[in-house]
Design a protein around this motif. Structure first.
Motif, PDB file in Angstrom:
ATOM      1  N   ARG A 138       0.843  -1.192   0.000  1.00  7.64           N
ATOM      2  CA  ARG A 138       0.000   0.000   0.000  1.00  7.64           C
ATOM      3  C   ARG A 138       0.884   1.251   0.000  1.00  7.64           C
ATOM      4  NH1 ARG A 138      -1.606  -3.058   4.059  1.00  7.64           N
ATOM      5  NH2 ARG A 138      -1.112  -1.490   5.608  1.00  7.64           N
ATOM      6  N   PHE A 139       0.806   2.011  -1.082  1.00  5.14           N
ATOM      7  CA  PHE A 139       1.605   3.219  -1.244  1.00  5.14           C
ATOM      8  C   PHE A 139       0.720   4.460  -1.187  1.00  5.14           C
ATOM      9  CE2 PHE A 139       4.269   0.044  -3.206  1.00  5.14           C
ATOM     10  CZ  PHE A 139       5.557   0.454  -2.928  1.00  5.14           C
ATOM     11  N   ALA A 140       1.252   5.496  -0.560  1.00  7.45           N
ATOM     12  CA  ALA A 140       0.734   6.855  -0.734  1.00  7.45           C
ATOM     13  C   ALA A 140       1.820   7.608  -1.499  1.00  7.45           C
ATOM     14  CB  ALA A 140       0.477   7.519   0.615  1.00  7.45           C
ATOM     15  N   ALA A 141       1.425   8.414  -2.463  1.00  4.95           N
ATOM     16  CA  ALA A 141       2.395   9.170  -3.252  1.00  4.95           C
ATOM     17  C   ALA A 141       1.830  10.548  -3.548  1.00  4.95           C
ATOM     18  CB  ALA A 141       2.722   8.452  -4.560  1.00  4.95           C
ATOM     19  N   THR A 142       2.681  11.540  -3.455  1.00  3.36           N
ATOM     20  CA  THR A 142       2.243  12.881  -3.830  1.00  3.36           C
ATOM     21  C   THR A 142       1.883  12.890  -5.309  1.00  3.36           C
ATOM     22  OG1 THR A 142       4.567  13.497  -4.091  1.00  3.36           O
ATOM     23  CG2 THR A 142       3.482  14.097  -2.023  1.00  3.36           C
ATOM     24  N   HIS A 143       0.974  13.769  -5.663  1.00  4.46           N
ATOM     25  CA  HIS A 143       0.327  13.720  -6.966  1.00  4.46           C
ATOM     26  C   HIS A 143       1.318  13.754  -8.121  1.00  4.46           C
ATOM     27  CE1 HIS A 143      -2.308  15.203 -10.286  1.00  4.46           C
ATOM     28  NE2 HIS A 143      -3.138  14.350  -9.736  1.00  4.46           N
ATOM     29  N   ARG A 188      -1.369  -1.177  -4.279  1.00  2.00           N
ATOM     30  CA  ARG A 188      -2.439  -0.180  -4.179  1.00  2.00           C
ATOM     31  C   ARG A 188      -1.800   1.188  -4.000  1.00  2.00           C
ATOM     32  NH1 ARG A 188      -6.152  -1.311   0.631  1.00  2.00           N
ATOM     33  NH2 ARG A 188      -6.594  -3.133  -0.646  1.00  2.00           N
ATOM     34  N   LEU A 189      -2.166   2.134  -4.851  1.00  2.00           N
ATOM     35  CA  LEU A 189      -1.599   3.481  -4.804  1.00  2.00           C
ATOM     36  C   LEU A 189      -2.695   4.494  -4.521  1.00  2.00           C
ATOM     37  CD1 LEU A 189       0.689   5.572  -5.305  1.00  2.00           C
ATOM     38  CD2 LEU A 189       0.024   5.533  -7.727  1.00  2.00           C
ATOM     39  N   ALA A 217      -1.282   3.399   5.007  1.00  2.00           N
ATOM     40  CA  ALA A 217      -0.315   3.133   3.941  1.00  2.00           C
ATOM     41  C   ALA A 217       0.964   2.620   4.576  1.00  2.00           C
ATOM     42  CB  ALA A 217      -0.043   4.401   3.126  1.00  2.00           C
ATOM     43  N   GLN A 218       1.663   1.761   3.849  1.00  2.00           N
ATOM     44  CA  GLN A 218       2.931   1.221   4.342  1.00  2.00           C
ATOM     45  C   GLN A 218       4.121   2.068   3.920  1.00  2.00           C
ATOM     46  OE1 GLN A 218       2.178  -2.379   2.233  1.00  2.00           O
ATOM     47  NE2 GLN A 218       1.859  -3.590   4.096  1.00  2.00           N
ATOM     48  N   PHE A 219       3.976   2.741   2.766  1.00  2.00           N
ATOM     49  CA  PHE A 219       5.080   3.525   2.209  1.00  2.00           C
ATOM     50  C   PHE A 219       4.559   4.852   1.667  1.00  2.00           C
ATOM     51  CE2 PHE A 219       6.044  -0.989   1.530  1.00  2.00           C
ATOM     52  CZ  PHE A 219       7.225  -1.098   2.253  1.00  2.00           C
ATOM     53  N   LEU A 220       5.394   5.869   1.760  1.00  2.00           N
ATOM     54  CA  LEU A 220       5.077   7.182   1.191  1.00  2.00           C
ATOM     55  C   LEU A 220       6.200   7.599   0.259  1.00  2.00           C
ATOM     56  CD1 LEU A 220       3.787   9.962   0.844  1.00  2.00           C
ATOM     57  CD2 LEU A 220       4.781  10.627   3.043  1.00  2.00           C
ATOM     58  N   SER A 247       4.220  -6.040   7.241  1.00  2.00           N
ATOM     59  CA  SER A 247       3.893  -7.364   6.711  1.00  2.00           C
ATOM     60  C   SER A 247       5.106  -7.971   6.006  1.00  2.00           C
ATOM     61  CB  SER A 247       2.730  -7.245   5.722  1.00  2.00           C
ATOM     62  OG  SER A 247       3.148  -6.549   4.555  1.00  2.00           O
ATOM     63  N   LEU A 248       5.048  -9.280   5.770  1.00  2.00           N
ATOM     64  CA  LEU A 248       6.144  -9.958   5.081  1.00  2.00           C
ATOM     65  C   LEU A 248       6.379  -9.354   3.704  1.00  2.00           C
ATOM     66  CD1 LEU A 248       5.414 -13.704   5.969  1.00  2.00           C
ATOM     67  CD2 LEU A 248       7.222 -12.226   6.900  1.00  2.00           C
ATOM     68  N   ALA A 249       5.294  -9.022   2.988  1.00  2.00           N
ATOM     69  CA  ALA A 249       5.421  -8.445   1.654  1.00  2.00           C
ATOM     70  C   ALA A 249       6.084  -7.073   1.714  1.00  2.00           C
ATOM     71  CB  ALA A 249       4.049  -8.342   0.993  1.00  2.00           C
TER      72      ALA A 249
END
Length: 296
Positions: A94-99, A123-124, A141-144, A283-285
């Motif tokens: 699960r990613f969050a990303a600036t536009h 998922r973004l 989210a797991q990553f930004l 998570s493992l992933a």
């Protein structure tokens, strides 16, 4: 105690204003105030000093603030991990990303990583920096993925860490004039130059403010503001003013002759492209993905 009370507390602590915090939380101010009061009743001590012009934290509120963000994030993460363990939710990254990065850097970055490893479902969520930070702080989210400059730190503390995955720069762009040069030039020292600014939700706006470019160019006058770089780019291309844009975002417009630089390299801010994650194990992933980044 309810989770929304914690989220309300953080919103009010960050804004210092009941009406603005209630607006950010999409609730009426009376309802918001009742929820804050309910949290204070549960804690057993006032968390906010309402006598000051701007709402400030009491000593109890300052102590409560030290763990509120992490508690929100951990509760949401625990819920999601429990669903995954119970087979109710796939082990999706699960990613969050600036536009700006979501449709410039992110697709190419994913292709590069997938050429070396199998990543699985992704998922973004693309939004402003402030909204992406909220997703991370709340464990959604797991990553930004975002632009980052040391002079303009994020809202993350020691509970998060990051890696550099790319480079970019913020530079002033403007529509060309009849002669092909910039319609407005920052080097000319003009008395008034229309300025297309970022709103408060924007991480790029924090970087521009930290660089104090607007102090150097006294003639800049804000005529429009927006949270997304793409919106400012459209306005700049239409000849509405000068906007500091990621070079990676503006390069196609420059190649087509629709934008030109409004000044030289001394008005440019080099920035990292970073990936943030919680320090706590995920998570493992997610951990496998992070290990893959470490060997780039």
């Amino acid at each position: 105690m309810e989770l929304i009370w914690l989220e309300d507390f953080v919103a009010l602590a960050e804004t210092g204003n009941f009406s603005r915090a209630a607006e950010n939380r999409h609730v009426t101010q009376p309802a918001f105030s009742r929820r804050v009061r309910a949290l204070e009743d549960w804690v057993g001590a006032p968390l906010f000093d309402r006598a000051t012009p701007g709402v400030t934290l009491t000593a109890a509120g300052q102590q409560f603030r030290t763990g509120a963000d992490e508690l929100i994030r951990r509760i949401n993460q625990l819920r999601r991990e429990s669903r995954e363990a119970g087979g109710m939710e796939a082990a999706t990254l699960r990613f969050a990303a600036t536009h700006a990065l979501s449709f410039t850097f992110f697709p190419q970055w994913m292709r590069e990583l997938e050429s070396r490893a199998t990543l699985g479902p992704i998922r973004l969520i693309s939004d402003s920096m402030q909204a992406c930070e909220d997703l991370m702080l709340h464990g959604e989210a797991q990553f930004l993925l975002c632009h980052h400059h040391a002079a303009a730190p994020s809202r993350f503390g020691a509970q998060f860490r990051s890696q550099v995955v790319g480079q970019d720069a913020l530079a002033p762009f403007v529509a060309p004039g009849p002669d092909g040069g910039p319609r407005w030039s920052l080097s000319d020292g003009a008395d008034e130059i229309p300025y297309l600014a970022y709103s408060d939700e924007s991480g790029l706006g924090r970087i521009i403010e930290a660089q104090r470019f607007t102090d150097r160019a006294q003639g800049l006058k804000v005529v429009f503001s927006a949270r997304l770089a793409a919106s400012l780019m459209t306005m700049a291309r239409d000849g509405r003013g000068v906007a500091w844009l990621p070079v990676s975002l503006a390069e196609n417009e420059v190649a087509q002759g629709r934008l030109v630089r409004a000044a030289g390299g001394d008005w440019e801010a080099p920035v990292d492209i970073r990936v943030f994650r919680p320090t706590a194990r995920q998570s493992l992933a997610a951990e496998a993905f992070w290990s893959e980044l470490a060997v780039r």
